[in-house]
Design an enzyme around this catalytic site. Structure first.
Site, PDB file in Angstrom:
ATOM      1  N   ASP A  80      82.073 -25.702 -32.066  1.00 12.34           N
ATOM      2  CA  ASP A  80      82.131 -26.505 -30.848  1.00 12.34           C
ATOM      3  C   ASP A  80      83.556 -26.485 -30.319  1.00 12.34           C
ATOM      4  O   ASP A  80      84.511 -26.659 -31.080  1.00 12.34           O
ATOM      5  CB  ASP A  80      81.723 -27.955 -31.135  1.00 12.34           C
ATOM      6  CG  ASP A  80      80.216 -28.078 -31.301  1.00 12.34           C
ATOM      7  OD1 ASP A  80      79.518 -27.076 -31.053  1.00 12.34           O
ATOM      8  OD2 ASP A  80      79.743 -29.157 -31.689  1.00 12.34           O
ATOM      9  N   ASP A 125      66.238 -25.964 -27.297  1.00 18.24           N
ATOM     10  CA  ASP A 125      66.186 -27.105 -28.216  1.00 18.24           C
ATOM     11  C   ASP A 125      64.768 -27.635 -28.208  1.00 18.24           C
ATOM     12  O   ASP A 125      64.238 -28.001 -27.153  1.00 18.24           O
ATOM     13  CB  ASP A 125      67.155 -28.207 -27.754  1.00 18.24           C
ATOM     14  CG  ASP A 125      68.613 -27.774 -27.881  1.00 18.24           C
ATOM     15  OD1 ASP A 125      68.885 -26.813 -28.631  1.00 18.24           O
ATOM     16  OD2 ASP A 125      69.472 -28.398 -27.233  1.00 18.24           O
TER      17      ASP A 125
END
Lengths: 196, 251
Positions: B11, B130
């Protein structure tokens, strides 16, 4: 010094970065007279082979490339440009190798694109000096170059056996991306720059 | 034989990697370039950087980071987060990214997949999905699983493939963060349903989970974050274990 044929087919930042990392100087070739400044020539390429060939033709460099006597390396689509014909866009290529660039057959029960690290079976060739047989290189492609024993210098198996690398006189082509293939890829680029 | 890929995911916020990372020799755990290089040295096959920057300056910061990574890294990497138009993708490609990953932007505008594939080739376009199980159905979720859509996961993935996705990055929100293993059942059904590579994501907690996902499903790669960042699973150890189970890996 390595000259990179600059015909606008895709990004070459990764390639120039790899050359810089291993200390190889390079420049861009935009016009026929600029080939003289370089000892080795790389033809890069990503994306659509038919579209890439069109762009290359627009540069007017094709005849000069075909007449080159110094080492030339085509990478990925740059390699496919060296063949006679590509099924991608049903396009005529430079015809330096009398070979066909073909689309993978879904019926072979493989995923397309061929994406990832695959091992290659090497033939004895200076391009692979210091690289162990069955070393893995990074591939990303949906079209491949048919196997031909005369020109094949490395073979890969993905659904079928085809050429991962080819050679004819001073012309070399690799289907994988040496600039993304770790230490082995960097070694290959170094070997190419040392070819006489 | 094509190797199964191991992909650490990082990230990135304002050009810096976030989440704790405790590699022994790391001078600056927030430096994406150094971290990427370390992962490449360990034997990672590929990296994914997920940009979670919220500011308007994001694109500029990200481009600089991508360039720095591309200069140093000799393995492929993917950039995800905040890509909504061709210009975003083009800037990343020119900075040296091998692939881009799109998620919400593709759900909101499926044509984006086709446009990106046409301009840059399918190999450049990863569609991240997702998914969460809701009343017995796999449903596509947005915003990290917080927002449910009316789209069934299987339908969306099939459509993404038809539009020109080159690869699917499938994260099971039910498994993500649990460290209880990948969602092998769903991953196997998705992987056998489409003809493009699938990256498994969500649930990795131990080495055996990777063995399980590669032996019981047809996925091509497995992605994880914390188990790699915290050194819980060293990549060389993981690959040796996979090899013992006759799973093709790059050593």
């Amino acid at each position: 010094m390595v000259g990179i044929v600059n015909y606008g087919a895709g990004n070459i930042f990764s390639l120039t970065s790899a050359l810089s990392r291993i200390g190889i100087t390079y420049g861009m070739i935009n016009a026929a007279e600029e080939f003289d400044q370089y000892s080795h020539i790389i033809i890069p390429g990503v994306g659509h082979a038919g579209a890439a060939m069109e762009k290359l033709q627009q540069t007017g460099l094709v005849d000069t490339i075909k007449a080159l006597k110094k080492p030339v390396l085509g990478i990925c689509v740059g390699m496919q440009l060296l063949t006679a014909h590509s099924e991608e866009g049903d396009a005529r290529m430079m015809d330096i190798f009398p070979l066909q660039t073909k689309l993978f057959d879904k019926a072979l029960n493989i995923k397309i694109p061929h994406m990832g690290w695959n091992n290659i079976a090497l033939k004895n060739n200076s391009l692979f000096e210091g690289v162990e047989n069955q070393t893995q290189f990074y591939f990303v492609h949906s079209y491949f170059i048919e196997y031909n024993a005369i020109f094949d210098i490395a073979t890969v198996d993905y659904g079928l056996q085809y050429s991962a690398a080819i050679q004819k006189d001073n012309f070399y082509g690799v289907q994988f991306h040496p600039e993304k293939s770790g230490a082995a890829g960097e070694r290959l680029l170094m070997n190419f720059s040392n070819l006489k | 034989m094509l190797s199964k890929r191991i992909i650490p995911c990082l990230d990135v916020k304002d050009g810096r990697t976030v989440k704790g990372v405790n590699f022994v020799d790391l001078k600056d755990a927030g430096d994406p370039v150094e971290l990427a290089w370390q992962y490449a040295q360990q034997g990672a096959d590929e990296l994914v950087f997920l940009d979670i920057t919220a500011t308007h300056e994001r694109r500029k910061t990200m481009i600089e980071m991508v360039k720095s990574v591309a200069r140093q890294l000799n393995i492929p990497f993917t950039i995800g987060g905040g890509i909504t138009e061709i210009a975003d993708a083009e800037a990343l490609l020119n900075a040296g990214a091998d692939k881009i990953s799109i998620n919400s932007a593709a759900v909101k505008n499926p044509q984006l997949i086709a446009d990106l594939a046409k301009v840059f080739g399918v190999q450049f376009v990863v569609v991240a999905v997702d998914t969460k199980l809701v009343a017995g159905r796999n449903m596509v979720h947005l915003n990290g699983g917080r927002l449910i859509t009316e789209i069934q996961t299987e339908d969306w993935i099939k459509r993404a493939e038809d539009l020109g996705a080159g690869e699917i990055l499938l994260t099971s929100m039910d498994h993500d963060g649990t460290k209880q293993g990948f969602d092998c059942k769903l991953l196997n059904s998705i992987s056998s349903m489409i003809n493009i590579p699938v990256i498994a994501s969500g649930g990795a907690g131990k080495t055996a989970h990777f063995t399980e996902v590669f032996t019981t499903t047809g996925v091509d790669a497995a992605l994880a974050a914390s188990v790699f960042h915290f050194g819980e699973i060293p990549i060389p150890h993981l690959k040796n274990e996979l090899k013992k189970h006759n799973i093709p890996v790059r050593l």
